[in-house]
Each structure stands twice: as structure tokens, then as C-alpha cells.
Enzyme design. Structure first.
Site, PDB file in Angstrom:
ATOM      1  N   SER A  21      16.787 -58.809 -33.916  1.00 50.36           N
ATOM      2  CA  SER A  21      16.911 -58.421 -32.504  1.00 50.36           C
ATOM      3  C   SER A  21      16.161 -59.598 -31.586  1.00 50.36           C
ATOM      4  O   SER A  21      15.266 -60.198 -31.896  1.00 50.36           O
ATOM      5  CB  SER A  21      15.827 -57.400 -32.449  1.00 50.36           C
ATOM      6  OG  SER A  21      15.936 -56.977 -30.990  1.00 50.36           O
ATOM      7  N   CYS A 131       6.519 -54.847 -30.837  1.00 51.16           N
ATOM      8  CA  CYS A 131       6.487 -55.915 -30.175  1.00 51.16           C
ATOM      9  C   CYS A 131       5.074 -56.302 -29.721  1.00 51.16           C
ATOM     10  O   CYS A 131       4.446 -55.893 -29.291  1.00 51.16           O
ATOM     11  CB  CYS A 131       7.238 -55.852 -28.816  1.00 51.16           C
ATOM     12  SG  CYS A 131       7.412 -57.346 -27.983  1.00 51.16           S
ATOM     13  N   ASN A 193       8.421 -57.773 -38.196  1.00 52.43           N
ATOM     14  CA  ASN A 193       8.543 -58.519 -36.742  1.00 52.43           C
ATOM     15  C   ASN A 193       7.420 -59.993 -36.804  1.00 52.43           C
ATOM     16  O   ASN A 193       7.125 -59.919 -38.056  1.00 52.43           O
ATOM     17  CB  ASN A 193       8.001 -57.404 -35.507  1.00 52.43           C
ATOM     18  CG  ASN A 193       8.584 -57.866 -34.260  1.00 52.43           C
ATOM     19  OD1 ASN A 193       8.697 -58.836 -34.153  1.00 52.43           O
ATOM     20  ND2 ASN A 193       9.129 -56.927 -33.644  1.00 52.43           N
TER      21      ASN A 193
HETATM   22  C1  LIG Z   1      12.777 -65.348 -29.209  1.00 51.62           C
HETATM   23  C2  LIG Z   1      12.627 -64.117 -29.897  1.00 51.62           C
HETATM   24  C3  LIG Z   1      12.722 -63.046 -29.208  1.00 51.62           C
HETATM   25  C4  LIG Z   1      12.904 -61.566 -29.990  1.00 51.62           C
HETATM   26  N1  LIG Z   1      12.880 -60.636 -29.468  1.00 51.62           N
HETATM   27  C5  LIG Z   1      12.813 -59.210 -30.215  1.00 51.62           C
HETATM   28  C6  LIG Z   1      12.996 -58.148 -29.462  1.00 51.62           C
HETATM   29  O1  LIG Z   1      13.634 -58.215 -28.382  1.00 51.62           O
HETATM   30  N2  LIG Z   1      12.844 -56.952 -30.362  1.00 51.62           N
HETATM   31  C7  LIG Z   1      12.476 -56.915 -31.781  1.00 51.62           C
HETATM   32  O2  LIG Z   1      12.474 -55.998 -32.097  1.00 51.62           O
HETATM   33  N3  LIG Z   1      12.281 -58.196 -32.305  1.00 51.62           N
HETATM   34  C8  LIG Z   1      12.388 -59.255 -31.567  1.00 51.62           C
HETATM   35  N4  LIG Z   1      12.130 -60.699 -32.054  1.00 51.62           N
HETATM   36  C9  LIG Z   1      11.573 -60.525 -33.501  1.00 51.62           C
HETATM   37  C10 LIG Z   1      12.826 -60.915 -34.615  1.00 51.62           C
HETATM   38  O3  LIG Z   1      13.933 -59.869 -34.360  1.00 51.62           O
HETATM   39  C11 LIG Z   1      12.406 -61.129 -35.848  1.00 51.62           C
HETATM   40  O4  LIG Z   1      11.886 -59.865 -36.481  1.00 51.62           O
HETATM   41  C12 LIG Z   1      11.317 -62.216 -35.993  1.00 51.62           C
HETATM   42  O5  LIG Z   1      11.532 -63.205 -35.349  1.00 51.62           O
HETATM   43  C13 LIG Z   1      11.256 -62.488 -37.433  1.00 51.62           C
HETATM   44  O6  LIG Z   1      12.632 -63.274 -37.836  1.00 51.62           O
HETATM   45  P1  LIG Z   1      12.969 -64.870 -37.781  1.00 51.62           P
HETATM   46  O7  LIG Z   1      11.642 -65.764 -38.436  1.00 51.62           O
HETATM   47  O8  LIG Z   1      14.174 -65.103 -38.523  1.00 51.62           O
HETATM   48  O9  LIG Z   1      13.083 -65.054 -36.637  1.00 51.62           O
HETATM   49  C14 LIG Z   1      12.413 -61.713 -31.273  1.00 51.62           C
HETATM   50  C15 LIG Z   1      12.150 -63.273 -32.119  1.00 51.62           C
HETATM   51  C16 LIG Z   1      12.328 -64.151 -31.196  1.00 51.62           C
HETATM   52  C17 LIG Z   1      12.063 -65.420 -31.973  1.00 51.62           C
END
Ligand SMILES: Cc1cc2nc3c(=O)[nH]c(=O)nc-3n(C[C@H](O)[C@H](O)[C@H](O)COP(=O)(O)O)c2cc1C
Length: 309
Positions: A21, A131, A193
Site C-alpha cells: 500500500s 500508520c 508496516n
Molecule cells: C511512500 C510510502 C507510502 C506508504 N503508504 C502506506 C499507506 O498509505 N498505507 C499502508 O498501509 N502502508 C503504507 N506504506 C507502507 C508499505 O505498504 C509497506 O508496508 C512498508 O513500506 C514495508 O514495505 P517496503 O519496505 O517494501 O516498502 C507506505 C510506504 C511508503 C514507502
């Protein structure tokens, strides 16, 4: 041909690759790089009941092996999503997991009820209960475990949709949180998250993002996320898990599958390589072919322990 089909309860996904997300736009922003119909599912950015402008800039900054973000749940609100986004996914038959957050339990309930009405176009809901970037309106308070169970129960009462509870590693005992989430009516969980972090510009002496602190994502998070997925799947193999946390290459995705993940969600990697999901999907397929793995089910949860049982 390798069978990548992934079953989660009543749900069927053509493969386990999805997106985390908030890292993949809200509709088809990456269509020049990604064939959306090839994805197992698309998980939307968090939608809230009312539009939110998000935090002032700067909202992201790079850190070693990752990034910090404090976007503040910017989105155009549920009504716009239902009007303009759902029809696109329905028309193109793209499995859609809608991520929602409320500023109160009542918000969550109202959103769940409204989305239940569109349940033929929605595969599942993902509840953003974690969040780290929202100060106002009570979303931060959701970290209290009691509120998590209350929120899930409220949502459960208002929808028949499959529910994934997205949890934060900062809740403390994640195993206990997963148990509580399931008891309250969640069908699965999303782990993990971001983890709250900070970076400072030493010349201006200001935090490098407006909010001061933000969520750390990317490769720096991967071993932590992998550990959580592994521990949850060891303790509760029947609970479906969507894994996210630094999944950047197909090898990373395979690691999470071996640890037991049902779906693997690609997040921050999309900013570095907008084709990451496609590369990961083909990499997993080729790996399985080379390893003579006929079905992804043979790979999932197949960790070999050093300890003899
Ligand atoms: C720029 C950004 C925006 C994000 N926005 C959301 C969001 O709106 N809702 C949510 O549940 N997680 C959000 N996340 C968390 C990601 O969905 C994910 O769980 C987290 O970044 C770990 O995965 P990654 O390391 O592959 O990014 C966000 C992450 C990033 C980097």
C-alpha cells in the site's frame, strides 16, 4: 509450467506477487512498466472516509538501505475512490485489495459498509491499523491493542469481505496482536508496516522530513519483516499473511515464501525500479523451473531448520 496459483481461504490469486500500500499509485500510474493483469493483486494506497491533504513537504528522504516517509495518508477520500477507481479495476479484471484507515472506529465501520456494497469488485480489505505518520484524529491511538480489536470487530460487523489486518512491529508482541486480530474477526494479517525512524540535516539541523520522524521502509527492514512472517507462520500456520518489508528482488520474494508468506507485497522497490513486480514475478517463475518446483505450494513454508525435530 510452474503453478503459481495461490489460494487463501475462498480467494484465488494467479500468483503471490502484489504491491505494498502507498507505493504503487492509486490507479494505473505504473502502466508503462507493469502489466497490471499479471499481478496477483493490487493493494491500494490507504483510503480514508474524507479527503486528506497529507503532511507538508518534505515527506520522504533516503536513508542507508531504505527511505523514511511521512506522507500523512494523503488521498481523495472514499467517495472519489468508489466513483473513479473501483470501475477501472472491475473493467480490467484486476484483483483489488482496498486498504482503508479511519480517524475513528465509526469511520472504519462506515467505510466497510460502503465497500461491502461493491464487494463483487473487491477481493479483500486491508485495514491500516499501523500508520506511523498521522498525528491528528486518533489514528495514532490505534496502536493501542484494545482499539485494534475494537476496530476489527466494528469492521467485521459491517462487511462480508475477507479482512487483512495490517499490523505494526511496534505493537510489541506481534504474535499476541495477530491472535487478537484473528479473534476479533480478521481473516489474515499483513506484516509489516514501516518502523518509525528519523534523519537530521546537519547543516540546517532540521529533521529531513517535515513530520520529524517517519516510517522506515526498504531493504533495511527486510530481516525484521522476514522474522515476523516466519514467527507468525510457525505459531499460526493457518493464518494467511501478506508480507511486506524490503522485498526488492525475486530472491527476496522467495525468502519470504520459504518463511511461509502467502502473498509478497513489493513496496519501496517500486520507486527504484518501477518494473520490480514484473521482474520479481518472472524471477520466481524461472527459479521454480530451475529447481524443478512444480507448484508454489512446494516452496511456501518450506524452511529447513538446522535443528532436528
Ligand atoms: C511512500 C510510502 C507510502 C506508504 N503508504 C502506506 C499507506 O498509505 N498505507 C499502508 O498501509 N502502508 C503504507 N506504506 C507502507 C508499505 O505498504 C509497506 O508496508 C512498508 O513500506 C514495508 O514495505 P517496503 O519496505 O517494501 O516498502 C507506505 C510506504 C511508503 C514507502
Amino acid at each position: 509450467m510452474v503453478d503459481l496459483t495461490t489460494k487463501i481461504g475462498p480467494l484465488r490469486f494467479k500468483n503471490p506477487v502484489t504491491v505494498a500500500s502507498g507505493t504503487f499509485g492509486v490507479k494505473d500510474e505504473l502502466k508503462d512498466f507493469v502489466d497490471y493483469q499479471k499481478l496477483g493483486a493490487v493493494i491500494t494506497k490507504t483510503i480514508t472516509l474524507h479527503p486528506r491533504p497529507g503532511n507538508p513537504m518534505p515527506r520522504i528522504c533516503e536513508t542507508p538501505a531504505g527511505m523514511l516517509n511521512a506522507i500523512g495518508l494523503q488521498n481523495k477520500g472514499l467517495f472519489e475512490f468508489v466513483e473513479n477507481k473501483i470501475p477501472y479495476f472491475r473493467k480490467n479484471r484486476i484483483p483489488l485489495i482496498v486498504n482503508i484507515a479511519g480517524e475513528s472506529t465509526a469511520d472504519f465501520s462506515r467505510m466497510a459498509r460502503a465497500l461491502d456494497y461493491h464487494r463483487k469488485s473487491i477481493t479483500a480489505l486491508e485495514l491500516n491499523l499501523s500508520c506511523p505518520n498521522v498525528e491528528a484524529g486518533g489514528v495514532r491511538a490505534i496502536r493501542e491493542k484494545k482499539l485494534i480489536a475494537k476496530t476489527i470487530r466494528a469492521v467485521r460487523k459491517n462487511t462480508r469481505l475477507f479482512l487483512f489486518a495490517k499490523l505494526s512491529p511496534e505493537l510489541g508482541d506481534v504474535l499476541e496482536s495477530v491472535r487478537e486480530a484473528v479473534r476479533a474477526g480478521a481473516n489474515g494479517v499483513s506484516l509489516i508496516n514501516t518502523v518509525r525512524g528519523m534523519a537530521i540535516d546537519i547543516r540546517s539541523r532540521r529533521p529531513r522530513i517535515w513530520a520529524g520522524t517517519g516510517g522506515l521502509s526498504g531493504p533495511a527492514l527486510r530481516p525484521i519483516a522476514l522474522r515476523y512472517v516466519y514467527e507468525v507462520k510457525q505459531a499460526m500456520p493457518q493464518v494467511p499473511v501478506i508480507a511486506s518489508g524490503g522485498i526488492t528482488t525475486w530472491e527476496d520474494a522467495v525468502e519470504f515464501l520459504i518463511a511461509g508468506a502467502d502473498l509478497v507485497a513489493v513496496g519501496t522497490a517500486n520507486f527504484v525500479n518501477p518494473r520490480a513486480t514484473m521482474d520479481i514475478l518472472s524471477g520466481v517463475r524461472v527459479f521454480c523451473q530451475k529447481e524443478k518446483i512444480k507448484s508454489i505450494r512446494e516452496l511456501r513454508g518450506s524452511l529447513v531448520s538446522y535443528r532436528r525435530s
